[in-house]
Design a protein around this motif. Structure first.
Motif, PDB file in Angstrom:
ATOM      1  N   SER A 107      18.773  -0.928   9.401  1.00 48.81           N
ATOM      2  CA  SER A 107      18.026  -1.994   8.727  1.00 48.81           C
ATOM      3  C   SER A 107      17.535  -1.601   7.343  1.00 48.81           C
ATOM      4  O   SER A 107      17.307  -2.456   6.488  1.00 48.81           O
ATOM      5  N   GLY A 108      17.339  -0.289   7.121  1.00 48.36           N
ATOM      6  CA  GLY A 108      16.759   0.169   5.859  1.00 48.36           C
ATOM      7  C   GLY A 108      15.274  -0.140   5.746  1.00 48.36           C
ATOM      8  O   GLY A 108      14.682  -0.016   4.676  1.00 48.36           O
ATOM      9  N   LYS A 109      14.651  -0.515   6.855  1.00 53.36           N
ATOM     10  CA  LYS A 109      13.242  -0.890   6.867  1.00 53.36           C
ATOM     11  C   LYS A 109      12.363   0.334   7.087  1.00 53.36           C
ATOM     12  O   LYS A 109      12.646   1.165   7.952  1.00 53.36           O
ATOM     13  N   ASN A 110      11.302   0.441   6.310  1.00 53.10           N
ATOM     14  CA  ASN A 110      10.334   1.513   6.500  1.00 53.10           C
ATOM     15  C   ASN A 110       9.367   1.122   7.611  1.00 53.10           C
ATOM     16  O   ASN A 110       8.688   0.097   7.516  1.00 53.10           O
ATOM     17  N   PHE A 111       9.303   1.943   8.648  1.00 53.41           N
ATOM     18  CA  PHE A 111       8.451   1.633   9.792  1.00 53.41           C
ATOM     19  C   PHE A 111       7.138   2.404   9.780  1.00 53.41           C
ATOM     20  O   PHE A 111       6.096   1.874  10.174  1.00 53.41           O
ATOM     21  N   ILE A 112       7.176   3.659   9.337  1.00 48.35           N
ATOM     22  CA  ILE A 112       5.988   4.523   9.369  1.00 48.35           C
ATOM     23  C   ILE A 112       5.907   5.318   8.070  1.00 48.35           C
ATOM     24  O   ILE A 112       6.912   5.846   7.584  1.00 48.35           O
ATOM     25  N   TYR A 113       4.710   5.414   7.522  1.00 47.65           N
ATOM     26  CA  TYR A 113       4.419   6.378   6.457  1.00 47.65           C
ATOM     27  C   TYR A 113       3.656   7.522   7.105  1.00 47.65           C
ATOM     28  O   TYR A 113       2.723   7.291   7.886  1.00 47.65           O
ATOM     29  N   GLU A 152      -3.692  16.718  19.670  1.00 49.65           N
ATOM     30  CA  GLU A 152      -5.019  16.158  19.883  1.00 49.65           C
ATOM     31  C   GLU A 152      -5.303  15.151  18.777  1.00 49.65           C
ATOM     32  O   GLU A 152      -5.212  15.484  17.593  1.00 49.65           O
ATOM     33  N   ILE A 153      -5.623  13.916  19.158  1.00 49.08           N
ATOM     34  CA  ILE A 153      -5.913  12.881  18.174  1.00 49.08           C
ATOM     35  C   ILE A 153      -7.356  13.040  17.691  1.00 49.08           C
ATOM     36  O   ILE A 153      -8.287  13.121  18.484  1.00 49.08           O
ATOM     37  N   PHE A 154      -7.537  13.065  16.378  1.00 52.94           N
ATOM     38  CA  PHE A 154      -8.851  13.249  15.786  1.00 52.94           C
ATOM     39  C   PHE A 154      -9.457  11.949  15.266  1.00 52.94           C
ATOM     40  O   PHE A 154     -10.676  11.812  15.191  1.00 52.94           O
ATOM     41  N   ASN A 155      -8.622  11.011  14.858  1.00 54.28           N
ATOM     42  CA  ASN A 155      -9.144   9.824  14.202  1.00 54.28           C
ATOM     43  C   ASN A 155      -8.104   8.712  14.247  1.00 54.28           C
ATOM     44  O   ASN A 155      -6.900   8.980  14.300  1.00 54.28           O
ATOM     45  N   SER A 156      -8.568   7.458  14.241  1.00 52.24           N
ATOM     46  CA  SER A 156      -7.687   6.314  14.051  1.00 52.24           C
ATOM     47  C   SER A 156      -8.509   5.176  13.475  1.00 52.24           C
ATOM     48  O   SER A 156      -9.741   5.204  13.516  1.00 52.24           O
ATOM     49  N   GLY A 157      -7.836   4.184  12.914  1.00 56.67           N
ATOM     50  CA  GLY A 157      -8.567   3.075  12.320  1.00 56.67           C
ATOM     51  C   GLY A 157      -7.637   2.192  11.528  1.00 56.67           C
ATOM     52  O   GLY A 157      -6.419   2.198  11.721  1.00 56.67           O
ATOM     53  N   LYS A 158      -8.221   1.418  10.623  1.00 59.87           N
ATOM     54  CA  LYS A 158      -7.436   0.568   9.739  1.00 59.87           C
ATOM     55  C   LYS A 158      -8.009   0.636   8.342  1.00 59.87           C
ATOM     56  O   LYS A 158      -9.201   0.899   8.158  1.00 59.87           O
ATOM     57  N   GLU A 159      -7.158   0.412   7.353  1.00 57.04           N
ATOM     58  CA  GLU A 159      -7.563   0.491   5.961  1.00 57.04           C
ATOM     59  C   GLU A 159      -6.594  -0.323   5.120  1.00 57.04           C
ATOM     60  O   GLU A 159      -5.459  -0.581   5.553  1.00 57.04           O
ATOM     61  N   PRO A 160      -7.007  -0.749   3.909  1.00 57.35           N
ATOM     62  CA  PRO A 160      -6.095  -1.481   3.033  1.00 57.35           C
ATOM     63  C   PRO A 160      -4.890  -0.613   2.646  1.00 57.35           C
ATOM     64  O   PRO A 160      -5.016   0.603   2.483  1.00 57.35           O
ATOM     65  N   ALA A 161      -3.761  -1.243   2.475  1.00 57.95           N
ATOM     66  CA  ALA A 161      -2.532  -0.509   2.146  1.00 57.95           C
ATOM     67  C   ALA A 161      -2.593   0.091   0.748  1.00 57.95           C
ATOM     68  O   ALA A 161      -2.048   1.165   0.490  1.00 57.95           O
ATOM     69  N   ASN A 162      -3.231  -0.606  -0.186  1.00 57.51           N
ATOM     70  CA  ASN A 162      -3.337  -0.136  -1.572  1.00 57.51           C
ATOM     71  C   ASN A 162      -1.972   0.289  -2.111  1.00 57.51           C
ATOM     72  O   ASN A 162      -1.026  -0.484  -2.065  1.00 57.51           O
ATOM     73  N   ASP A 163      -1.840   1.527  -2.598  1.00 58.41           N
ATOM     74  CA  ASP A 163      -0.587   1.901  -3.249  1.00 58.41           C
ATOM     75  C   ASP A 163       0.552   2.186  -2.284  1.00 58.41           C
ATOM     76  O   ASP A 163       1.679   2.461  -2.712  1.00 58.41           O
ATOM     77  N   LEU A 164       0.305   2.117  -0.964  1.00 58.13           N
ATOM     78  CA  LEU A 164       1.400   2.246   0.006  1.00 58.13           C
ATOM     79  C   LEU A 164       2.064   0.898   0.296  1.00 58.13           C
ATOM     80  O   LEU A 164       3.071   0.846   0.991  1.00 58.13           O
ATOM     81  N   ALA A 165       1.501  -0.177  -0.241  1.00 61.11           N
ATOM     82  CA  ALA A 165       1.986  -1.522   0.069  1.00 61.11           C
ATOM     83  C   ALA A 165       3.460  -1.709  -0.288  1.00 61.11           C
ATOM     84  O   ALA A 165       4.206  -2.385   0.431  1.00 61.11           O
ATOM     85  N   SER A 166       3.895  -1.111  -1.387  1.00 62.90           N
ATOM     86  CA  SER A 166       5.271  -1.318  -1.830  1.00 62.90           C
ATOM     87  C   SER A 166       6.298  -0.771  -0.841  1.00 62.90           C
ATOM     88  O   SER A 166       7.416  -1.277  -0.760  1.00 62.90           O
ATOM     89  N   TYR A 167       5.934   0.244  -0.066  1.00 62.30           N
ATOM     90  CA  TYR A 167       6.863   0.793   0.918  1.00 62.30           C
ATOM     91  C   TYR A 167       7.156  -0.194   2.043  1.00 62.30           C
ATOM     92  O   TYR A 167       8.203  -0.139   2.684  1.00 62.30           O
ATOM     93  N   PHE A 168       6.194  -1.098   2.289  1.00 61.33           N
ATOM     94  CA  PHE A 168       6.334  -2.029   3.408  1.00 61.33           C
ATOM     95  C   PHE A 168       6.502  -3.482   2.953  1.00 61.33           C
ATOM     96  O   PHE A 168       6.515  -4.387   3.780  1.00 61.33           O
TER      97      PHE A 168
END
Length: 206
Positions: A107-113, A152-168
């Motif tokens: 697909s050429g789709k970016n799924f994870i950064y 071991e998972i230390f943290n999770s959450g949500k945040e604005p994409a900001n400059d990563l937006a173009s990848y998705f």
């Protein structure tokens, strides 16, 4: 443009309270709740990606029925400039700072950064060489080198994409879900990995 929060800037959150439901393992429910993510708003696939101790690349391939390739955005050996929680290393220690995309081959789709802080002095030579010289996913290198690991998972959450937006191909104000976890081998923390994906991804059952 404001950049997305990297691991080096994150405040690590640890579980603070016990919350249980009949639909989710209590420790996973507790973890997501204390990091301000309501598990009821997540799809099953999203819950798996945020809480799994398995290999993300393999999970994506099974659920998406598509081979996943690693696209390296940057990888450099730099000096540690500040203390990191859970890491018994001093400043000025060499680390590998690595940023990649997990992309569908068809697909050429970016799924994870994903961005990683890796401590090369704690890796064996074969693992370190394969990591730096090939495009093999980290999880596959663990398997190929038969490295025993614990996550071991230390943290999770949500945040604005900001400059990563173009990848998705999304707006900069759109949210990304993220998690940060440590990888241990031989009772030592060998790397810290943060994985991010758009909030609207993986909402359908695989």
């Amino acid at each position: 443009m404001q950049s997305s929060t990297s691991f080096m800037q994150q405040k690590i959150l640890l579980p603070r309270r016990q919350v249980t439901t009949s639909t989710m393992r209590s420790d996973l429910q507790q973890f997501l709740s204390c990091t301000l993510i309501d598990p009821s708003t997540l799809s099953t696939f999203q819950k798996i990606l945020l809480t799994t101790d398995g290999t993300i690349t393999h999970i994506l391939e099974v659920c998406l029925l598509e081979a996943i390739q690693v696209v390296k955005l940057s990888e450099e050996i730099v000096l540690l400039t500040r203390d990191i929680p859970f890491v018994e290393l001093t400043q000025e220690t060499e680390i590998i700072d690595r940023k990649v995309l997990l992309r569908g081959k068809t697909s050429g789709k970016n799924f994870i950064y994903a961005e990683s802080v890796i401590f090369p002095e704690r890796l064996d030579e074969k693992f370190r060489d394969k990591l730096l010289r090939t495009k093999t996913p980290i999880g596959q290198i663990w398997f190929d080198c038969r490295v025993e690991t614990f996550k071991e998972i230390f943290n999770s959450g949500k945040e604005p994409a900001n400059d990563l937006a173009s990848y998705f191909n999304i707006q900069s104000e759109s949210n990304l879900l993220f998690r940060t976890y440590g990888v241990f081998s031989k009772q030592q923390l060998i790397m810290l990995i943060t994985e991010k994906f758009p909030e609207h991804y993986f909402t359908e059952a695989c």
